[in-house]
Design a protein around this motif. Structure first.
Motif, PDB file in Angstrom:
ATOM      1  N   SER A  76       0.823  -1.210   0.000  1.00 49.23           N
ATOM      2  CA  SER A  76       0.000   0.000   0.000  1.00 49.23           C
ATOM      3  C   SER A  76       0.858   1.262   0.000  1.00 49.23           C
ATOM      4  O   SER A  76       0.619   2.194  -0.786  1.00 49.23           O
ATOM      5  CB  SER A  76      -0.918  -0.014   1.227  1.00 49.23           C
ATOM      6  OG  SER A  76      -1.621   1.187   1.339  1.00 49.23           O
ATOM      7  N   ARG A  77       1.863   1.297   0.855  1.00 51.87           N
ATOM      8  CA  ARG A  77       2.711   2.497   0.926  1.00 51.87           C
ATOM      9  C   ARG A  77       3.584   2.645  -0.313  1.00 51.87           C
ATOM     10  O   ARG A  77       3.810   3.757  -0.775  1.00 51.87           O
ATOM     11  CB  ARG A  77       3.564   2.480   2.186  1.00 51.87           C
ATOM     12  CG  ARG A  77       2.723   2.691   3.423  1.00 51.87           C
ATOM     13  CD  ARG A  77       3.516   3.335   4.497  1.00 51.87           C
ATOM     14  NE  ARG A  77       2.926   3.083   5.798  1.00 51.87           N
ATOM     15  CZ  ARG A  77       3.493   3.412   6.931  1.00 51.87           C
ATOM     16  NH1 ARG A  77       4.683   3.994   6.937  1.00 51.87           N
ATOM     17  NH2 ARG A  77       2.897   3.167   8.080  1.00 51.87           N
ATOM     18  N   ALA A  78       4.089   1.530  -0.853  1.00 49.15           N
ATOM     19  CA  ALA A  78       4.897   1.616  -2.080  1.00 49.15           C
ATOM     20  C   ALA A  78       4.060   2.211  -3.210  1.00 49.15           C
ATOM     21  O   ALA A  78       4.533   3.063  -3.959  1.00 49.15           O
ATOM     22  CB  ALA A  78       5.435   0.245  -2.457  1.00 49.15           C
ATOM     23  N   GLU A  83       2.610   7.061  -6.489  1.00 49.65           N
ATOM     24  CA  GLU A  83       1.552   8.000  -6.882  1.00 49.65           C
ATOM     25  C   GLU A  83       1.783   9.401  -6.338  1.00 49.65           C
ATOM     26  O   GLU A  83       0.993  10.308  -6.595  1.00 49.65           O
ATOM     27  CB  GLU A  83       0.197   7.469  -6.413  1.00 49.65           C
ATOM     28  CG  GLU A  83      -0.207   6.178  -7.114  1.00 49.65           C
ATOM     29  CD  GLU A  83      -1.441   5.529  -6.514  1.00 49.65           C
ATOM     30  OE1 GLU A  83      -1.868   5.928  -5.395  1.00 49.65           O
ATOM     31  OE2 GLU A  83      -1.975   4.622  -7.166  1.00 49.65           O
ATOM     32  N   GLY A  84       2.846   9.593  -5.556  1.00 46.79           N
ATOM     33  CA  GLY A  84       3.160  10.914  -5.030  1.00 46.79           C
ATOM     34  C   GLY A  84       2.465  11.261  -3.728  1.00 46.79           C
ATOM     35  O   GLY A  84       2.573  12.395  -3.262  1.00 46.79           O
ATOM     36  N   LEU A  90      10.094   3.976   1.155  1.00 43.63           N
ATOM     37  CA  LEU A  90      10.146   2.967   2.208  1.00 43.63           C
ATOM     38  C   LEU A  90      11.563   2.451   2.247  1.00 43.63           C
ATOM     39  O   LEU A  90      12.256   2.474   1.217  1.00 43.63           O
ATOM     40  CB  LEU A  90       9.242   1.787   1.860  1.00 43.63           C
ATOM     41  CG  LEU A  90       7.755   1.975   2.058  1.00 43.63           C
ATOM     42  CD1 LEU A  90       7.000   1.005   1.183  1.00 43.63           C
ATOM     43  CD2 LEU A  90       7.417   1.748   3.505  1.00 43.63           C
ATOM     44  N   TYR A  91      12.020   1.990   3.376  1.00 45.62           N
ATOM     45  CA  TYR A  91      13.298   1.289   3.384  1.00 45.62           C
ATOM     46  C   TYR A  91      13.256   0.135   4.355  1.00 45.62           C
ATOM     47  O   TYR A  91      12.527   0.157   5.338  1.00 45.62           O
ATOM     48  CB  TYR A  91      14.486   2.220   3.636  1.00 45.62           C
ATOM     49  CG  TYR A  91      14.567   2.877   4.977  1.00 45.62           C
ATOM     50  CD1 TYR A  91      15.260   2.282   6.013  1.00 45.62           C
ATOM     51  CD2 TYR A  91      13.986   4.110   5.206  1.00 45.62           C
ATOM     52  CE1 TYR A  91      15.358   2.890   7.244  1.00 45.62           C
ATOM     53  CE2 TYR A  91      14.077   4.729   6.436  1.00 45.62           C
ATOM     54  CZ  TYR A  91      14.772   4.119   7.449  1.00 45.62           C
ATOM     55  OH  TYR A  91      14.861   4.710   8.671  1.00 45.62           O
ATOM     56  N   MET A  92      13.998  -0.908   3.987  1.00 39.40           N
ATOM     57  CA  MET A  92      14.002  -2.102   4.824  1.00 39.40           C
ATOM     58  C   MET A  92      15.347  -2.792   4.765  1.00 39.40           C
ATOM     59  O   MET A  92      16.126  -2.598   3.827  1.00 39.40           O
ATOM     60  CB  MET A  92      12.885  -3.057   4.413  1.00 39.40           C
ATOM     61  CG  MET A  92      12.982  -3.561   2.995  1.00 39.40           C
ATOM     62  SD  MET A  92      11.597  -4.605   2.533  1.00 39.40           S
ATOM     63  CE  MET A  92      10.315  -3.395   2.383  1.00 39.40           C
ATOM     64  N   PHE A  93      15.578  -3.566   5.792  1.00 35.89           N
ATOM     65  CA  PHE A  93      16.810  -4.329   5.939  1.00 35.89           C
ATOM     66  C   PHE A  93      16.387  -5.790   6.044  1.00 35.89           C
ATOM     67  O   PHE A  93      15.990  -6.249   7.112  1.00 35.89           O
ATOM     68  CB  PHE A  93      17.567  -3.858   7.184  1.00 35.89           C
ATOM     69  CG  PHE A  93      17.862  -2.385   7.144  1.00 35.89           C
ATOM     70  CD1 PHE A  93      18.987  -1.922   6.480  1.00 35.89           C
ATOM     71  CD2 PHE A  93      17.001  -1.475   7.728  1.00 35.89           C
ATOM     72  CE1 PHE A  93      19.257  -0.557   6.422  1.00 35.89           C
ATOM     73  CE2 PHE A  93      17.263  -0.110   7.673  1.00 35.89           C
ATOM     74  CZ  PHE A  93      18.393   0.338   7.011  1.00 35.89           C
ATOM     75  N   PRO A  94      16.426  -6.526   4.945  1.00 34.21           N
ATOM     76  CA  PRO A  94      15.809  -7.858   4.918  1.00 34.21           C
ATOM     77  C   PRO A  94      16.425  -8.893   5.845  1.00 34.21           C
ATOM     78  O   PRO A  94      15.777  -9.890   6.148  1.00 34.21           O
ATOM     79  CB  PRO A  94      15.936  -8.287   3.456  1.00 34.21           C
ATOM     80  CG  PRO A  94      16.993  -7.438   2.881  1.00 34.21           C
ATOM     81  CD  PRO A  94      16.997  -6.161   3.665  1.00 34.21           C
ATOM     82  N   GLU A  95      17.639  -8.677   6.332  1.00 33.36           N
ATOM     83  CA  GLU A  95      18.194  -9.680   7.244  1.00 33.36           C
ATOM     84  C   GLU A  95      17.467  -9.664   8.578  1.00 33.36           C
ATOM     85  O   GLU A  95      17.567 -10.601   9.358  1.00 33.36           O
ATOM     86  CB  GLU A  95      19.708  -9.494   7.422  1.00 33.36           C
ATOM     87  CG  GLU A  95      20.103  -8.340   8.326  1.00 33.36           C
ATOM     88  CD  GLU A  95      20.125  -6.984   7.655  1.00 33.36           C
ATOM     89  OE1 GLU A  95      20.565  -6.020   8.313  1.00 33.36           O
ATOM     90  OE2 GLU A  95      19.715  -6.850   6.490  1.00 33.36           O
ATOM     91  N   GLY A  96      16.727  -8.593   8.866  1.00 34.29           N
ATOM     92  CA  GLY A  96      15.866  -8.544  10.028  1.00 34.29           C
ATOM     93  C   GLY A  96      16.536  -8.335  11.364  1.00 34.29           C
ATOM     94  O   GLY A  96      15.881  -8.201  12.375  1.00 34.29           O
TER      95      GLY A  96
END
Length: 102
Positions: A76-78, A83-84, A90-96
Motif C-alpha cells: 500500500s505504501r509503495a 503515486e506521489g 520505504l526502506y528495509m533491511f531484509p536480514e531482520g
C-alpha cells in the motif's frame, strides 16, 4: 556502485544491509524514508521515539498475522509513494537483525 538514480515512481523501496543501529538512522536522516522495523524498536528509549517520526511499519515477530499485515502495508505504501502521496521512500533491511558483518 554503477547505474543511474531512478525516480521514486519507479523504485519506491530502498533495500539495504546493516551491521549496527547506526546505518538505519543515517538512512532515515538522509532520505526521510519510512522504515520497516521490528516492533521491539518502538520501546527503546530515544531510538523508539526517533523511529516513530519516520512513519514506520512495525513488524511483530510474535504475531503470526503480522507478516501478512506488514506485506499489505508495504504494498500500500509503495503504491502511495509511486503515486506521489508520500514524498519519501520505504526502506528495509531484509536480514531482520544486525550481524557481525560476515
Amino acid at each position: 556502485v554503477k547505474g543511474k538514480k531512478v525516480p521514486m515512481s519507479e523504485a519506491p523501496i530502498v533495500v539495504a544491509n546493516h551491521i549496527g543501529p547506526v546505518e538505519p538512522i543515517i538512512l532515515a536522516v538522509l532520505t526521510w524514508g519510512m522504515p520497516v522495523a521490528a516492533i521491539e524498536n518502538a520501546s527503546i528509549p530515544f531510538f523508539g521515539a526517533l523511529t516513530k517520526i519516520f512513519l514506520p511499519i512495525f513488524i511483530d515477530r510474535q504475531n503470526p498475522d503480522s507478516r501478512d499485515l506488514v506485506k499489505q502495508e508495504i504494498e500500500s505504501r509503495a503504491k502511495a509513494v509511486t503515486e506521489g502521496v508520500y514524498r519519501h521512500p520505504l526502506y528495509m533491511f531484509p536480514e531482520g537483525t544486525t550481524t557481525n558483518g560476515t
